[in-house]
Each structure stands twice: as structure tokens, then as C-alpha cells.
Design a protein around this motif. Sequence first.
Motif, PDB file in Angstrom:
ATOM      1  N   SER A  12       0.836  -1.205   0.000  1.00  0.00           N
ATOM      2  CA  SER A  12       0.000   0.000   0.000  1.00  0.00           C
ATOM      3  C   SER A  12       0.872   1.257   0.000  1.00  0.00           C
ATOM      4  O   SER A  12       0.545   2.249  -0.643  1.00  0.00           O
ATOM      5  CB  SER A  12      -0.962   0.004   1.184  1.00  0.00           C
ATOM      6  N   LYS A  13       1.998   1.225   0.713  1.00  0.00           N
ATOM      7  CA  LYS A  13       2.926   2.362   0.722  1.00  0.00           C
ATOM      8  C   LYS A  13       3.585   2.538  -0.650  1.00  0.00           C
ATOM      9  O   LYS A  13       3.836   3.654  -1.086  1.00  0.00           O
ATOM     10  CB  LYS A  13       4.033   2.141   1.762  1.00  0.00           C
ATOM     11  N   ALA A  14       3.897   1.419  -1.328  1.00  0.00           N
ATOM     12  CA  ALA A  14       4.605   1.461  -2.601  1.00  0.00           C
ATOM     13  C   ALA A  14       3.704   1.849  -3.765  1.00  0.00           C
ATOM     14  O   ALA A  14       4.196   2.232  -4.825  1.00  0.00           O
ATOM     15  CB  ALA A  14       5.251   0.107  -2.885  1.00  0.00           C
ATOM     16  N   HIS A  15       2.407   1.769  -3.577  1.00  0.00           N
ATOM     17  CA  HIS A  15       1.469   2.025  -4.664  1.00  0.00           C
ATOM     18  C   HIS A  15       1.710   3.376  -5.337  1.00  0.00           C
ATOM     19  O   HIS A  15       1.676   3.491  -6.560  1.00  0.00           O
ATOM     20  CB  HIS A  15       0.033   1.920  -4.156  1.00  0.00           C
ATOM     21  N   ASN A  16       1.950   4.407  -4.553  1.00  0.00           N
ATOM     22  CA  ASN A  16       2.109   5.756  -5.094  1.00  0.00           C
ATOM     23  C   ASN A  16       3.540   6.096  -5.495  1.00  0.00           C
ATOM     24  O   ASN A  16       3.796   7.185  -5.989  1.00  0.00           O
ATOM     25  CB  ASN A  16       1.605   6.796  -4.080  1.00  0.00           C
ATOM     26  N   LEU A  17       4.487   5.185  -5.264  1.00  0.00           N
ATOM     27  CA  LEU A  17       5.884   5.447  -5.610  1.00  0.00           C
ATOM     28  C   LEU A  17       6.113   5.334  -7.106  1.00  0.00           C
ATOM     29  O   LEU A  17       5.489   4.522  -7.782  1.00  0.00           O
ATOM     30  CB  LEU A  17       6.808   4.440  -4.917  1.00  0.00           C
ATOM     31  N   ASP A  18       7.025   6.144  -7.602  1.00  0.00           N
ATOM     32  CA  ASP A  18       7.488   6.016  -8.984  1.00  0.00           C
ATOM     33  C   ASP A  18       8.754   5.171  -8.973  1.00  0.00           C
ATOM     34  O   ASP A  18       9.540   5.252  -8.020  1.00  0.00           O
ATOM     35  CB  ASP A  18       7.802   7.389  -9.582  1.00  0.00           C
ATOM     36  N   PRO A  19       8.985   4.378 -10.019  1.00  0.00           N
ATOM     37  CA  PRO A  19      10.218   3.596 -10.055  1.00  0.00           C
ATOM     38  C   PRO A  19      11.439   4.524 -10.131  1.00  0.00           C
ATOM     39  O   PRO A  19      11.439   5.483 -10.904  1.00  0.00           O
ATOM     40  CB  PRO A  19      10.099   2.757 -11.325  1.00  0.00           C
ATOM     41  N   ILE A  20      12.445   4.262  -9.301  1.00  0.00           N
ATOM     42  CA  ILE A  20      13.639   5.109  -9.313  1.00  0.00           C
ATOM     43  C   ILE A  20      14.812   4.422 -10.003  1.00  0.00           C
ATOM     44  O   ILE A  20      15.841   5.043 -10.212  1.00  0.00           O
ATOM     45  CB  ILE A  20      14.033   5.570  -7.894  1.00  0.00           C
ATOM     46  N   PHE A  21      14.656   3.142 -10.340  1.00  0.00           N
ATOM     47  CA  PHE A  21      15.682   2.419 -11.087  1.00  0.00           C
ATOM     48  C   PHE A  21      15.032   1.668 -12.235  1.00  0.00           C
ATOM     49  O   PHE A  21      13.872   1.272 -12.146  1.00  0.00           O
ATOM     50  CB  PHE A  21      16.416   1.407 -10.199  1.00  0.00           C
ATOM     51  N   GLN A  22      15.824   1.479 -13.300  1.00  0.00           N
ATOM     52  CA  GLN A  22      15.369   0.695 -14.444  1.00  0.00           C
ATOM     53  C   GLN A  22      16.429  -0.340 -14.776  1.00  0.00           C
ATOM     54  O   GLN A  22      17.615  -0.016 -14.827  1.00  0.00           O
ATOM     55  CB  GLN A  22      15.150   1.592 -15.658  1.00  0.00           C
ATOM     56  N   VAL A  23      15.984  -1.576 -14.970  1.00  0.00           N
ATOM     57  CA  VAL A  23      16.888  -2.636 -15.394  1.00  0.00           C
ATOM     58  C   VAL A  23      16.654  -2.859 -16.878  1.00  0.00           C
ATOM     59  O   VAL A  23      15.546  -3.167 -17.297  1.00  0.00           O
ATOM     60  CB  VAL A  23      16.624  -3.944 -14.612  1.00  0.00           C
ATOM     61  N   GLY A  24      17.704  -2.666 -17.664  1.00  0.00           N
ATOM     62  CA  GLY A  24      17.573  -2.760 -19.113  1.00  0.00           C
ATOM     63  C   GLY A  24      18.380  -3.895 -19.697  1.00  0.00           C
ATOM     64  O   GLY A  24      18.564  -4.934 -19.068  1.00  0.00           O
ATOM     65  N   LYS A  25      18.898  -3.676 -20.891  1.00  0.00           N
ATOM     66  CA  LYS A  25      19.600  -4.701 -21.657  1.00  0.00           C
ATOM     67  C   LYS A  25      20.809  -5.270 -20.912  1.00  0.00           C
ATOM     68  O   LYS A  25      21.103  -6.454 -21.015  1.00  0.00           O
ATOM     69  CB  LYS A  25      20.053  -4.109 -22.998  1.00  0.00           C
ATOM     70  N   GLY A  26      21.510  -4.435 -20.170  1.00  0.00           N
ATOM     71  CA  GLY A  26      22.700  -4.883 -19.440  1.00  0.00           C
ATOM     72  C   GLY A  26      22.391  -5.752 -18.238  1.00  0.00           C
ATOM     73  O   GLY A  26      23.283  -6.389 -17.679  1.00  0.00           O
ATOM     74  N   GLY A  27      21.140  -5.791 -17.824  1.00  0.00           N
ATOM     75  CA  GLY A  27      20.768  -6.575 -16.650  1.00  0.00           C
ATOM     76  C   GLY A  27      21.236  -5.914 -15.356  1.00  0.00           C
ATOM     77  O   GLY A  27      21.479  -4.715 -15.309  1.00  0.00           O
ATOM     78  N   VAL A  28      21.376  -6.723 -14.318  1.00  0.00           N
ATOM     79  CA  VAL A  28      21.773  -6.231 -12.996  1.00  0.00           C
ATOM     80  C   VAL A  28      23.301  -6.264 -12.913  1.00  0.00           C
ATOM     81  O   VAL A  28      23.910  -7.280 -13.221  1.00  0.00           O
ATOM     82  CB  VAL A  28      21.158  -7.109 -11.887  1.00  0.00           C
ATOM     83  N   ASN A  29      23.912  -5.147 -12.488  1.00  0.00           N
ATOM     84  CA  ASN A  29      25.364  -5.112 -12.331  1.00  0.00           C
ATOM     85  C   ASN A  29      25.745  -4.562 -10.959  1.00  0.00           C
ATOM     86  O   ASN A  29      24.889  -4.093 -10.215  1.00  0.00           O
ATOM     87  CB  ASN A  29      26.014  -4.307 -13.463  1.00  0.00           C
ATOM     88  N   GLU A  30      27.028  -4.609 -10.639  1.00  0.00           N
ATOM     89  CA  GLU A  30      27.501  -4.197  -9.313  1.00  0.00           C
ATOM     90  C   GLU A  30      27.222  -2.733  -9.016  1.00  0.00           C
ATOM     91  O   GLU A  30      26.861  -2.382  -7.895  1.00  0.00           O
ATOM     92  CB  GLU A  30      28.997  -4.459  -9.191  1.00  0.00           C
ATOM     93  N   ASN A  31      27.401  -1.877 -10.010  1.00  0.00           N
ATOM     94  CA  ASN A  31      27.163  -0.448  -9.810  1.00  0.00           C
ATOM     95  C   ASN A  31      25.696  -0.191  -9.464  1.00  0.00           C
ATOM     96  O   ASN A  31      25.383   0.611  -8.581  1.00  0.00           O
ATOM     97  CB  ASN A  31      27.574   0.330 -11.060  1.00  0.00           C
ATOM     98  N   MET A  32      24.798  -0.880 -10.158  1.00  0.00           N
ATOM     99  CA  MET A  32      23.366  -0.737  -9.895  1.00  0.00           C
ATOM    100  C   MET A  32      23.036  -1.190  -8.468  1.00  0.00           C
ATOM    101  O   MET A  32      22.286  -0.528  -7.756  1.00  0.00           O
ATOM    102  CB  MET A  32      22.578  -1.572 -10.906  1.00  0.00           C
ATOM    103  N   ILE A  33      23.619  -2.320  -8.057  1.00  0.00           N
ATOM    104  CA  ILE A  33      23.393  -2.840  -6.696  1.00  0.00           C
ATOM    105  C   ILE A  33      23.866  -1.830  -5.658  1.00  0.00           C
ATOM    106  O   ILE A  33      23.181  -1.576  -4.665  1.00  0.00           O
ATOM    107  CB  ILE A  33      24.122  -4.199  -6.508  1.00  0.00           C
ATOM    108  N   LYS A  34      25.033  -1.230  -5.895  1.00  0.00           N
ATOM    109  CA  LYS A  34      25.583  -0.237  -4.965  1.00  0.00           C
ATOM    110  C   LYS A  34      24.634   0.950  -4.833  1.00  0.00           C
ATOM    111  O   LYS A  34      24.342   1.415  -3.725  1.00  0.00           O
ATOM    112  CB  LYS A  34      26.954   0.219  -5.464  1.00  0.00           C
TER     113      LYS A  34
END
Length: 97
Positions: A12-34
Amino acid sequence: MLTGKQKRFLRSKAHNLDPIFQVGKGGVNENMIKQMNEALEVRELIKISILQNCEDDRDTVAGALIEGTKAELVQIIGKMVVLYKESKEHKEIRLPI
């Protein structure tokens, strides 16, 4: 481990949130995790969007994000993943018992 009641509360809290990260062609990487770990420390609850060009399926991406950030999975709906991790210094969200 989150209970069903806590997950409902966080959804219910997350419902109004906008996504702040996007996972694209490169997938998940260390910099994104950090960066996600830093965002989770400040916000506790984040929403991540998985783009159409992402080569991995949503469950694989969610698993990699959970493993990398040590966060709790709140929800996977469509191409959105919601993660929660209790903040050490900026605790704002009080979970129901």
C-alpha cells in the motif's frame, strides 16, 4: 522475513511510488546494486522497473536484486519489483506486528 500483513502494508505504501531504477539490456550489475543499497538506506522502500529490452525474465532480475542488496521482496507485479530493507540511520517506516 516479512509476514503477509507487513507485505500488504508495504504494498500500500509502494502504490504511489514512482520507479527510481530501471533494469535494461545490461541486466543487474555491481554499480546498480551499490546505488540501490544507498537508495534503500535513505528510502527503505523502492520500486524498480524492468524494461522491455531486458534479456532476463523478471524472476531472475528480482532474485539478483534481492541477493545483491540483501533486501526483502515485497511484490513483483508486471514489470515492476518492489523491495524493502530496514534503514540503519533513516528509519521511517514502522511495520505492523
